[in-house]
Design a protein around this motif. Sequence first.
Motif, PDB file in Angstrom:
ATOM      1  N   LYS A 109      -2.796  -8.194  11.960  1.00 48.70           N
ATOM      2  CA  LYS A 109      -3.901  -8.311  10.763  1.00 48.70           C
ATOM      3  C   LYS A 109      -5.145  -7.418  11.190  1.00 48.70           C
ATOM      4  N   VAL A 164      -8.047  -1.820   8.519  1.00 48.04           N
ATOM      5  CA  VAL A 164      -9.475  -1.554   8.135  1.00 48.04           C
ATOM      6  C   VAL A 164      -9.935  -0.293   8.940  1.00 48.04           C
ATOM      7  N   LYS A 194      -2.457   0.101   2.037  1.00 47.08           N
ATOM      8  CA  LYS A 194      -3.195  -1.345   2.033  1.00 47.08           C
ATOM      9  C   LYS A 194      -4.911  -0.973   1.964  1.00 47.08           C
ATOM     10  N   ARG A 195      -5.215   0.076   2.554  1.00 46.06           N
ATOM     11  CA  ARG A 195      -6.548   0.429   2.645  1.00 46.06           C
ATOM     12  C   ARG A 195      -7.006   1.006   1.578  1.00 46.06           C
ATOM     13  N   ARG A 203     -11.675   3.075  -2.883  1.00 44.43           N
ATOM     14  CA  ARG A 203     -11.791   2.123  -3.812  1.00 44.43           C
ATOM     15  C   ARG A 203     -12.680   2.038  -4.709  1.00 44.43           C
ATOM     16  N   GLU A 245       3.126  -9.470  -3.485  1.00 42.52           N
ATOM     17  CA  GLU A 245       3.148  -9.043  -2.081  1.00 42.52           C
ATOM     18  C   GLU A 245       3.904 -10.391  -1.319  1.00 42.52           C
ATOM     19  N   ASP A 271      -2.282   0.149  -6.328  1.00 40.00           N
ATOM     20  CA  ASP A 271      -3.676  -0.577  -5.957  1.00 40.00           C
ATOM     21  C   ASP A 271      -3.423  -1.664  -5.400  1.00 40.00           C
ATOM     22  N   TYR A 272      -3.389  -1.958  -4.183  1.00 38.09           N
ATOM     23  CA  TYR A 272      -2.758  -2.734  -3.155  1.00 38.09           C
ATOM     24  C   TYR A 272      -3.654  -3.918  -3.479  1.00 38.09           C
ATOM     25  N   HIS A 273      -5.035  -3.864  -3.560  1.00 42.82           N
ATOM     26  CA  HIS A 273      -5.868  -5.107  -3.343  1.00 42.82           C
ATOM     27  C   HIS A 273      -5.765  -5.765  -4.784  1.00 42.82           C
ATOM     28  N   LYS A 274      -5.439  -5.293  -5.955  1.00 45.83           N
ATOM     29  CA  LYS A 274      -5.203  -5.923  -7.165  1.00 45.83           C
ATOM     30  C   LYS A 274      -3.681  -6.190  -7.556  1.00 45.83           C
ATOM     31  N   ASN A 275      -2.891  -6.129  -6.413  1.00 50.40           N
ATOM     32  CA  ASN A 275      -1.600  -6.125  -6.721  1.00 50.40           C
ATOM     33  C   ASN A 275      -0.960  -5.599  -8.212  1.00 50.40           C
TER      34      ASN A 275
END
Length: 416
Positions: A20, A24, A149-150, A167, A184, A305-309
């Motif tokens: 984890k 970043v 992911k980033r 992003r 995810e 867009d991984y953060h918004k799935n």
Amino acid sequence: MVRLLFCWLLLGGLFHMEMKGQYVNYAIDEGAKVAVIPFEMHNGFMIVDLKLEGTLGLKFLVDTGSDNTLLIHREFADILGIKYLRQMYIMGVDKKQLISVLITEGVELKLPGVTASKQNILVLEEQMIELGKYSGTKIDGILGMDLFKRFLVKINYETNHLIVYDREIFPFKLEGYEAYDFLEEKGKMYLDEKVVVNSSKSVEMRWLIDTGAALTVVIQGAESDSTILPVNVRPGNIGRGLGGFILGYKGRMKEISLGEYQFADMEGNFQQIEDSLATSVLTENHRRYGILGNQILRRFEVLVDYHKNKIYLKPNEYFSDSVREDLSGIGLMAYGLGLNRFRVEDLDTLSPAYRAGVQAGDEILRVNGKQSFFSSLQGMMGTLSSKVGKNINLIVRRNGEKMKFRFKLERYWENE
């Protein structure tokens, strides 16, 4: 396609290990909001150049089916003096062999326009697979999901570019794109869609979005479940991973659906799991698990867009391309320093090549008068899957002796 032994080793299919926070430390070079990373496509594999620890230039396969980054050649890490934190064992694809990997930390990976600092990566303690033999080009490692992911990442298969966006600049124009919500699971992306194998009845699927798979699809099911197998299915090797071959079946499906997009009469790969392990290939709502590979994905411009799935698909110039068929029955492997020598590693016993007398282990010297030494694995595949009825003249070397064979390309599985 020609029976190239596709390598969906890829780590996501073998194990999941949380690291984890490491992604970043991926950053676009100072002063920029966008980076363009060129890639090469070799037989369905997406390959990028990167520098390990800022000095050693290597080639890595981009694999959204893996949540970790893997260095195949330990000697590179040793040369650079990379320190290992600990050893761990993972299970090979045969579900029997344990494979040793070493865990590192603080490693830098430099891609064009992007730097990944202080990364934890995995290193094979012993080289268990040579991906170059099956892709036709040098591959030193596997780049997992952290890049996706980033950032916002666009895959442009027409220009062979990964376009990486900060992003903060999203949203931008999405005209022509179809939007999908992905799930995810263990750091990877899955789409719930449908496939029709034999009848008009559709099968609910949960597809792993896998740029590391140089194939159309893999469908997994229990050994006792014959509904996942198409008519005229044929057994064989459907992949190559850490610890051995992946055995399964090949056959043609009636239809694959991705929202408003459908692909008819397309060849797929089918893996049957022992009934005692069948729960591992089913979701809670009894959807089967499968893999959606580059032979489907390359038909779209893909935005993740991984953060918004969210994953967005827009058809490109390859959308209506046919998938090359296995018309010879030959599974090829490249070898030698330049990966420009070719050996028959796998051969379907129903195929025209087998009936003509070709054997596994034969080195192919000439195809239709052309020296194989001056060809590529992809070029050889193209010749051996060009069109039904084409005459193929092979000169091979077997046990030091040159031999000649002649046959015609055909959809041989339909003759059963």
